[in-house]
Design a protein around this motif. Sequence first.
Motif, short mmCIF file in Angstrom:
data_model
loop_
_atom_site.label_atom_id
_atom_site.label_comp_id
_atom_site.label_asym_id
_atom_site.label_seq_id
_atom_site.Cartn_x
_atom_site.Cartn_y
_atom_site.Cartn_z
N UNK A 89 5.76 8.41 -1.13
CA UNK A 89 4.58 7.64 -0.73
C UNK A 89 4.94 6.26 -0.19
N UNK A 90 6.24 6.01 0.07
CA UNK A 90 6.69 4.77 0.72
C UNK A 90 7.15 5.12 2.12
N UNK A 115 2.47 2.94 0.24
CA UNK A 115 3.18 1.67 0.41
C UNK A 115 3.93 1.67 1.73
N UNK A 116 3.89 0.54 2.39
CA UNK A 116 4.72 0.26 3.55
C UNK A 116 5.54 -0.98 3.24
N UNK A 117 6.67 -1.12 3.90
CA UNK A 117 7.56 -2.25 3.64
C UNK A 117 7.96 -2.89 4.96
N UNK A 118 7.74 -4.19 5.08
CA UNK A 118 8.28 -4.98 6.18
C UNK A 118 9.33 -5.89 5.57
N UNK A 128 1.15 -3.19 1.95
CA UNK A 128 2.36 -3.51 2.70
C UNK A 128 3.15 -4.55 1.92
N UNK A 129 4.32 -4.15 1.42
CA UNK A 129 5.20 -5.09 0.75
C UNK A 129 5.97 -5.89 1.80
N UNK A 165 0.60 -6.58 9.20
CA UNK A 165 -0.28 -5.62 8.52
C UNK A 165 -1.67 -5.67 9.14
N UNK A 166 -2.28 -4.52 9.35
CA UNK A 166 -3.60 -4.48 9.97
C UNK A 166 -4.69 -3.94 9.04
#
Length: 499
Positions: free
Chosen positions: A65-66, A45-48, A15-16, A181-182
């Motif tokens: 993949x984001x 990838x995830x983005x917050x 998580x970015x 993020x978990x």
Amino acid sequence: MPPSHLPHSDTARVTLLTEGTYPHSHGGVSVWCDQLVRGMPDFEFRVTAVTGTGHEPLVWELPSHVAEPVTVPLWGPAPARRAPRGRRLDQVLSTYELFLTAMLDPDVERYFGVALYGLATMARDGRLGPALRTRQALRILVDIWNRTDLEVSAARPTLHDALTATDLLEHVLRPLAAEPPSDGVAHAVSGGLAVLPGLVGHQLHGVPLLLTEHGVYLRERYLGYRTGGFTWPVKYLLLGFFRLLAEETYQVAALITPGNRYNRLWEERGGAAPESIRTVYNGVDPAAFPPAGPEPATPTLSWAGRIDPIKDLETLIRAFALVRAELPDARLRLFGGAPRGGEAYRDQCAALADELGPGDAVTFEGRVDDILEAYAAGNVVMLSSISEGFPFTLIEAMSCGRATVSTDVGGVREAVGDSGLVVPPRDPAAMARAALALLRDPGRRAAMGESARLRVIEQFTLRRTIETFRSIYQELGTPVPAADVAGGWGAAAAEGALA
């Protein structure tokens, strides 16, 4: 749903955590994020993203993949919720009192993290923002500010100061309400507000926090607040928040990856353990930034970047006026746009250019689709910033084989080595002397340009950067036990800490 080809393990998820950059803004950090995710298509990838209003459009095309970014607006309208009452309000306010006292009383600083995580619990259930908009919250700050044993009381803070500071704190604490993020790795690409969901994710779920500092967030807050319009009591409180947030981040982070050795000094001073710090330089693809080709026939200085006070274009324009006094045909070409809300600074720089010389000698070119044009446009590429990490524009220009003149900030000297000239920041005369020395010596420019490209190929390639972070993600992928930091911190605990 993640793409089906991705491995379903914690080591494959990152998580970015961003603030004011990727994927809603252009700039060096955003370029870095885009390179990172595109270089690892086998990771999810995830983005917050901490943003301004929440209405900012995406300016980067996201690979498959984001995941769709989660935005955390700082300045959008407050959620329409009523303030809690009774014991529920008392719990928020007692924890908030501890939080404020930690930022103002050195004897209570050690409780900053405890109070922060307590407030995070209340932010996630919707109590914090409404509670901070009550008169009781305002009164708490006024009472603390009036304590004669605290340094800030000598400045005689006003009710207006308290209103301003409380409003600012309500906004900067909004990221505490974001879903943390978990699993996987939380990678904050700057210090400051972007880190808040990562701290909560570590505290609740044991998610390892990776911090990459391109510039030093705290240093930039010091620079910004020095000339900002807030009164001293407001600055004192907000800078106390950012300082203690940096210290908490440095202590919690599993690994800190500054973009240069200069940042490491700030991190160690902020309490980071030396063994938790690993320098990772930015990199570029030399094939994407080939030699720029023939120089312009007219002596030209070029600059590329975001038009922002921290880039100190005023010093560059003043230096150019001195260059023109020696070389009347010289030109200065500035490539890049102003961020939303920063148009006044661009106008200020344009007015200074008009004041110091013919208006057509300095041109504001705006953003270009191909940044190579900006580097090829000059005989010498300039960098005038008062704060930098390891600037992309500099190593890109070096890869293009252009000689450079840069200010001695952040990791600039580490990047340039002997392949360019480095001058003190905010010194137009020194910058002008360096630019003139190169403009008058084609042979020296060519030798420096060749040396600069070789230096990039040997030390600062994108491949090296991506492989380093790939190994770091794999290294941090094993979850660590959650830190039971904020458990049980309600009104009674806060009162005990303050007793």
